[in-house]
Design an enzyme around this catalytic site. Structure first.
Site, mmCIF file in Angstrom:
data_model
loop_
_atom_site.group_PDB
_atom_site.id
_atom_site.type_symbol
_atom_site.label_atom_id
_atom_site.label_comp_id
_atom_site.label_asym_id
_atom_site.label_seq_id
_atom_site.Cartn_x
_atom_site.Cartn_y
_atom_site.Cartn_z
ATOM 1 N N CYS A 71 -84.377 -28.987 -14.083
ATOM 2 C CA CYS A 71 -85.084 -29.231 -15.348
ATOM 3 C C CYS A 71 -84.179 -29.734 -16.465
ATOM 4 O O CYS A 71 -84.640 -29.987 -17.568
ATOM 5 C CB CYS A 71 -85.845 -27.977 -15.793
ATOM 6 S SG CYS A 71 -87.222 -27.599 -14.688
ATOM 7 N N HIS A 100 -88.353 -34.837 -17.271
ATOM 8 C CA HIS A 100 -89.486 -34.707 -16.359
ATOM 9 C C HIS A 100 -90.706 -34.288 -17.169
ATOM 10 O O HIS A 100 -90.597 -34.054 -18.369
ATOM 11 C CB HIS A 100 -89.186 -33.675 -15.257
ATOM 12 C CG HIS A 100 -88.999 -32.288 -15.778
ATOM 13 N ND1 HIS A 100 -87.878 -31.885 -16.480
ATOM 14 C CD2 HIS A 100 -89.827 -31.222 -15.744
ATOM 15 C CE1 HIS A 100 -88.016 -30.620 -16.836
ATOM 16 N NE2 HIS A 100 -89.199 -30.185 -16.401
ATOM 17 N N HIS A 117 -98.576 -36.831 -24.052
ATOM 18 C CA HIS A 117 -97.822 -38.031 -23.696
ATOM 19 C C HIS A 117 -96.617 -38.262 -24.609
ATOM 20 O O HIS A 117 -96.246 -39.393 -24.891
ATOM 21 C CB HIS A 117 -98.736 -39.260 -23.631
ATOM 22 C CG HIS A 117 -99.602 -39.230 -22.411
ATOM 23 N ND1 HIS A 117 -100.766 -38.509 -22.356
ATOM 24 C CD2 HIS A 117 -99.440 -39.804 -21.199
ATOM 25 C CE1 HIS A 117 -101.304 -38.652 -21.165
ATOM 26 N NE2 HIS A 117 -100.514 -39.427 -20.433
ATOM 27 N N GLU A 151 -97.543 -24.211 -17.284
ATOM 28 C CA GLU A 151 -96.689 -25.375 -17.061
ATOM 29 C C GLU A 151 -96.936 -25.984 -15.678
ATOM 30 O O GLU A 151 -96.892 -27.200 -15.516
ATOM 31 C CB GLU A 151 -95.225 -24.937 -17.198
ATOM 32 C CG GLU A 151 -94.227 -26.039 -17.082
ATOM 33 C CD GLU A 151 -92.818 -25.570 -17.363
ATOM 34 O OE1 GLU A 151 -92.481 -25.386 -18.547
ATOM 35 O OE2 GLU A 151 -92.061 -25.379 -16.396
#
Length: 150
Positions: A25, A29, A75, A136
């Site tokens: 992570c 991503h 986004h 998530e």
């Protein structure tokens, strides 16, 4: 009069990278987040009120959460403003991408704390933020509960 909890769910797509993290992570991503917002209050008892019987109109709650969270984070790519990814963030912004720089590590845990503060600030005074759940992935989520805040 009874206290009632009302929950509305939201979905948004957000990218991030965890600065200094020792796993995958640390790379940029994204996730398909699911946010559940639960408020608590007393249904309106005034029979002449247009929202009689409601704790809060689901549309009013939707407006708050969309303006404060969904419309901003959907986004977008979120980076800690102290990340070495700052050059990448600047380049993405220059290319027209939605980049959000925050004062925290953009983990689900830290994001949900930020979301709670933003939502609480917009709620009518007779409505209390009860809890948030930020999912998530299908199997991973963070929860914030007002009762846990000291």
């Amino acid at each position: 009069m009874s206290k009632i909890r009302i929950t509305k769910m939201f979905n948004f797509e957000t990218g991030h990278a965890l600065y200094g993290y020792d796993g995958k992570c640390r790379n940029v991503h994204g996730h398909s987040y699911k946010l559940s917002v639960t408020v608590i209050g007393t249904p309106i008892a005034d029979t002449s009120h247009v929202k009689y019987g409601m704790v809060i109109d689901f549309g009013d709650l939707k407006k708050i959460v969309k303006e404060e969270i969904v419309d901003k984070f959907d986004h977008a790519t979120v980076f800690n403003k102290n990340t070495p990814h700052i050059e990448l963030a600047k380049e993405l912004e220059e290319r027209g991408h939605n980049v959000i720089l925050v004062n925290y590590q953009p983990t689900s845990e830290e994001m949900i704390i930020d979301f709670a503060a933003k939502i609480k600030a917009r709620l009518p005074e007779n409505i209390t933020l009860h809890s948030l759940k930020l999912q998530e992935t299908e199997t991973s989520f963070a929860e914030w509960h007002a009762a846990d805040q000291v």
